[in-house]
Enzyme design. Structure first.
Site, short mmCIF file in Angstrom:
data_model
loop_
_atom_site.label_atom_id
_atom_site.label_comp_id
_atom_site.label_asym_id
_atom_site.label_seq_id
_atom_site.Cartn_x
_atom_site.Cartn_y
_atom_site.Cartn_z
N ALA A 165 3.59 -6.12 5.99
CA ALA A 165 3.23 -7.42 5.43
C ALA A 165 1.86 -7.42 4.76
O ALA A 165 1.66 -8.07 3.73
CB ALA A 165 3.26 -8.49 6.52
N HIS A 166 0.90 -6.70 5.33
CA HIS A 166 -0.48 -6.85 4.84
C HIS A 166 -0.73 -6.13 3.52
O HIS A 166 -1.81 -6.24 2.95
CB HIS A 166 -1.48 -6.41 5.91
CG HIS A 166 -1.65 -4.93 6.07
ND1 HIS A 166 -2.70 -4.24 5.50
CD2 HIS A 166 -0.93 -4.01 6.75
CE1 HIS A 166 -2.61 -2.96 5.83
NE2 HIS A 166 -1.55 -2.80 6.58
N THR A 202 9.39 -9.94 22.89
CA THR A 202 9.39 -11.25 22.24
C THR A 202 8.76 -11.14 20.86
O THR A 202 7.70 -10.57 20.69
CB THR A 202 8.60 -12.27 23.09
OG1 THR A 202 9.22 -12.36 24.37
CG2 THR A 202 8.60 -13.64 22.43
N CYS A 291 -6.43 4.54 7.02
CA CYS A 291 -5.88 4.55 8.38
C CYS A 291 -6.41 5.71 9.20
O CYS A 291 -5.66 6.45 9.83
CB CYS A 291 -4.36 4.59 8.33
SG CYS A 291 -3.65 3.16 7.49
#
Length: 348
Positions: A165-166, A202, A291
């Site tokens: 997403a980022h 979750t 990263c």
């Protein structure tokens, strides 16, 4: 920070306004998506809406999208326990799981002998070089290409792919694995059987809702031709530098590249030094992948392309975005050229 210019969009992107709104709205959703009551069903509906948004932007089917904590987890989910081959230009999240033996040309092109047992990135985060994925490929890191270049997962030819997403205006900490229907993927996280039994735990409702909004907005940008404008700015930047810095090498320029990415090296001028000098001048750029826990090291991708250790250590990456203006590009070029002139003067 108003006087800063952000030119590191491949590392991460600013949060979109519509994404921020989606996150705030999701914070008010109380239920656990695994619960059967009204609150739980409302939470589940939010996830499924986002799944449909991501799938539509990706050119995939909703049931093929498995939400994860990011592209790194998605890659692990697809690659762990398999004998997969890759090239040295892949992101560490892929290389860590693979046998690194696929050849790479000087222009960044990867040769694949056995697609069913190989991983090939769609686009390189450092050089921007875009690959033609072979039919029957097992896995592709789609992270950098998603939202910047037109493609549909359904016609790419790979079995599984990772997205984040980022990289397209969403938040950090949420991504997805997209996998063709009927493909066996063993869950790495086991528990409640969420995400169709492929990723227990979750769900991150806030992040997932934001990912859906980001994917939808990115698809609209692509359709509107925004990245064509960005490519023109990238070319203006490269031409401005090439005209006055004759020793500078633009990596992968002869190949099909992402429209926003420029990787260039100047012999004898360390990339780490350039990054610091640009930072002091108000510009955020990078040297290699982001990263590495803040470490700056010579690019494995450039070394795989045939550059030696010293050359690879002299590269920086400038990556633009939809918010980048021509004045930003020209101010950066002037500052970089000023610093490059001082570097040449010191070398004599």
């Amino acid at each position: 920070m108003a006087d800063r210019t952000y030119l590191d969009w491949n590392a991460t992107t600013p949060l979109r306004a519509e994404v921020r709104a989606a996150m705030i709205a999701a914070m008010d959703v109380v239920g656990n998506p695994s619960s059967v009551h009204s609150e739980g069903r409302a939470a589940k509906a939010l996830i499924e809406r986002a799944r449909a948004q991501v799938a539509a932007a990706l050119g995939a089917e909703g049931q093929d999208v498995v939400f994860t904590s990011g592209a790194t987890e998605a890659a692990a989910l697809a690659l762990a326990g398999r004998e997969i081959h890759c090239a040295g230009v892949e992101h560490d999240a892929v290389r860590s799981w693979c046998i690194e033996d696929l050849p790479v040309s000087a222009s960044g092109r990867i040769t694949v002998a056995d697609p069913a047992h190989s991983a090939v990135q769609l686009a390189n985060s450092e050089t921007g070089v875009v690959q033609e994925l072979p039919e029957g490929l097992w896995f592709s890191d789609l992270t950098q290409g998603f939202g910047k270049i037109p493609f549909a997962f359904n016609w790419l030819g790979c079995t599984a792919g990772a997205i984040s997403a980022h990289k397209l205006g969403g938040p950090k900490g949420v991504g997805a694995l997209v996998v063709r229907r009927g493909t066996e993927i063993a869950a790495q996280l086991k528990g409640g059987g969420q995400e169709m039994g492929r990723r227990a735990g979750t769900e991150n409702i806030i992040g997932i809702a934001a990912f859906g909004a980001a994917a939808q907005a990115a698809a609209h940008d692509l359709e509107a031709g925004i990245w064509g404008r960005v490519e023109k700015l990238r070319n203006i930047l490269e031409n401005a530098i090439a005209d006055r810095a004759k020793e500078t090498i633009f990596v992968g320029k002869e190949s099909h590249r992402l429209p926003n990415t420029s990787c260039f090296l100047t012999p004898g001028w360390k990339g780490e030094t350039q990054v610091m000098q640009m930072d002091l001048g108000g510009f955020a750029v990078s040297a290699g992948s982001a990263c590495s826990s803040g470490k700056v090291r010579s690019s494995a991708a450039l070394r795989a392309m045939g550059f030696d250790e010293e050359q690879a250590g002299c590269a920086i990456r400038v990556s633009l975005g939809p918010d980048t203006r021509e004045e930003d590009v020209m101010r950066f070029a002037e500052h970089w050229l000023k610093c490059e002139g001082k570097h040449r003067a010191r070398r004599g």
